[in-house]
Design an enzyme around this catalytic site. Structure first.
Site, PDB file in Angstrom:
ATOM      1  N   ASN A  82      47.840 -50.809 -29.836  1.00  0.00           N
ATOM      2  CA  ASN A  82      46.925 -50.372 -30.887  1.00  0.00           C
ATOM      3  C   ASN A  82      47.174 -48.933 -31.337  1.00  0.00           C
ATOM      4  O   ASN A  82      46.880 -48.585 -32.483  1.00  0.00           O
ATOM      5  CB  ASN A  82      45.485 -50.510 -30.361  1.00  0.00           C
ATOM      6  N   THR A  86      48.372 -41.433 -38.590  1.00  0.00           N
ATOM      7  CA  THR A  86      48.822 -41.282 -39.985  1.00  0.00           C
ATOM      8  C   THR A  86      49.279 -39.837 -40.208  1.00  0.00           C
ATOM      9  O   THR A  86      48.748 -38.908 -39.586  1.00  0.00           O
ATOM     10  CB  THR A  86      47.687 -41.571 -40.996  1.00  0.00           C
ATOM     11  N   GLY A 143      51.306 -42.912 -50.638  1.00  0.00           N
ATOM     12  CA  GLY A 143      50.988 -41.869 -49.666  1.00  0.00           C
ATOM     13  C   GLY A 143      51.316 -42.258 -48.246  1.00  0.00           C
ATOM     14  O   GLY A 143      51.085 -41.480 -47.315  1.00  0.00           O
ATOM     15  N   GLN A 144      51.829 -43.477 -48.050  1.00  0.00           N
ATOM     16  CA  GLN A 144      52.047 -43.961 -46.682  1.00  0.00           C
ATOM     17  C   GLN A 144      53.397 -44.664 -46.515  1.00  0.00           C
ATOM     18  O   GLN A 144      53.490 -45.705 -45.861  1.00  0.00           O
ATOM     19  CB  GLN A 144      50.931 -44.930 -46.285  1.00  0.00           C
ATOM     20  N   TYR A 147      53.957 -44.837 -42.752  1.00  0.00           N
ATOM     21  CA  TYR A 147      53.003 -45.729 -42.067  1.00  0.00           C
ATOM     22  C   TYR A 147      53.237 -47.188 -42.475  1.00  0.00           C
ATOM     23  O   TYR A 147      53.229 -48.090 -41.630  1.00  0.00           O
ATOM     24  CB  TYR A 147      51.596 -45.263 -42.432  1.00  0.00           C
ATOM     25  N   GLY A 178      42.103 -54.170 -42.531  1.00  0.00           N
ATOM     26  CA  GLY A 178      41.991 -53.401 -43.768  1.00  0.00           C
ATOM     27  C   GLY A 178      41.368 -52.056 -43.455  1.00  0.00           C
ATOM     28  O   GLY A 178      41.603 -51.473 -42.385  1.00  0.00           O
ATOM     29  N   TYR A 179      40.561 -51.553 -44.375  1.00  0.00           N
ATOM     30  CA  TYR A 179      39.956 -50.225 -44.199  1.00  0.00           C
ATOM     31  C   TYR A 179      38.692 -50.347 -43.342  1.00  0.00           C
ATOM     32  O   TYR A 179      37.726 -50.990 -43.730  1.00  0.00           O
ATOM     33  CB  TYR A 179      39.668 -49.605 -45.576  1.00  0.00           C
TER      34      TYR A 179
END
Ligand code: CAA
Length: 241
Positions: A82, A86, A143-144, A147, A178-179
């Site tokens: 896990n 970021t 932006g990722q 990631y 998700g978020y």
């Protein structure tokens, strides 16, 4: 005897909810963490779950940390990969440090945490490896680039490992959240969250860490042995892979 589960990054955010849910489901849980001693000690005193500090991007540290968990608690049958970080930034402004920090913690950790455990799982003919990816590994996210690359990479890793170990009672599955309402998402600039992310979630809210943890408990079960190589999207309908 209760099976032993290791949750990396298991003292904060989604990981803390996973550790707690596995404990409540009857497992003996070890929660790894990387750096935040204060949060880890608080988590330990709140839950009674033992915590183990090692850096998941460091192969030797993982080997040593995992051996000490096994000495304390017994063989690890369930691994929840896990831990993740970021270092967001548009790729045209991204430094190599931002890139490699994310690749090391989010992708190299698949090797460093799984490799010390896989042989024992194969010998015992039982194992559950559950990997926390992300919606942003499935759909990409501005932006990722770092990631998204790592979180897509873990899906390929899971499929290969699932094939290699299917005949040994070892399943390998991915959850792509998700978020979720954690510190990681709260670090997104508020105007971006409000204007660009929340309106895209059909369920109309951020997810809760406990909702992701329910999926992990489901996949960890002895009864889940026919599910392997799959990716469970838990994102409020934001992206239907
Ligand atoms: N979705 C859509 N648009 C986004 C966006 C996003 N997530 N993030 C930034 N943008 C847009 C901005 O609104 C802006 O658009 P306009 O020019 O039309 O206003 C444009 O991209 C450039 O953004 P910035 O001016 O903010 O550029 P910057 O270089 O200062 O910063 C950034 C860029 C670092 C990407 C910053 O905006 C940021 O951190 N965004 C959030 C990125 C993100 O979604 N990260 C997810 C974190 S949660 C997580 O990772 C957990 C998980 O698994 C889901």
């Amino acid at each position: 005897m209760a099976r032993v589960a290791l949750v990396t990054g298991g003292t904060r955010g989604i990981g803390a909810a996973i550790s707690t849910a596995l404990k409540n489901a009857g497992y003996t849980v070890a929660a790894n963490y990387g750096g935040n001693d204060q949060a880890a000690n608080q988590f330990k005193s709140d839950t009674g779950i033992p915590v183990y500090k090692f850096d998941v991007s460091d192969a030797a540290a993982c080997e040593a940390g995992i051996r000490s968990i096994e000495q304390d608690l017994g063989p690890i049958d369930i691994l929840v990969n896990n831990a993740g970080i970021t270092r967001d930034g548009m790729f045209h402004k991204m430094s190599f440090d931002q890139w490699s920090a994310v690749i090391r913690t989010n992708l190299d950790s698949m090797f460093t945490c799984t490799r010390p455990l896989i042989e024992g799982m194969r010998e015992r003919n039982f194992g559950r490896i559950i990997i926390i990816s992300s919606i942003n590994g499935q759909k990409g996210q501005m932006g990722q680039a770092n990631y998204s690359a790592a979180k897509a990479g873990v899906i390929g890793f899971a499929k290969a490992l699932a094939l290699e170990n299917a005949n040994k009672g070892v399943t390998v599955n991915v959850i792509a959240p998700g978020y979720i309402a954690t510190e990681m998402v709260r670090a997104v600039p508020e105007e971006v969250l409000k204007a660009k992310i929340l309106p895209l979630i059909p369920v109309g809210r951020l997810g809760e860490a406990e909702e992701i943890a329910r999926g992990v408990v489901f996949l960890a079960g002895d009864e889940a042995g026919f599910i392997t190589g799959s990716t469970l999207s838990m994102n409020g309908g934001q992206y239907m892979a």
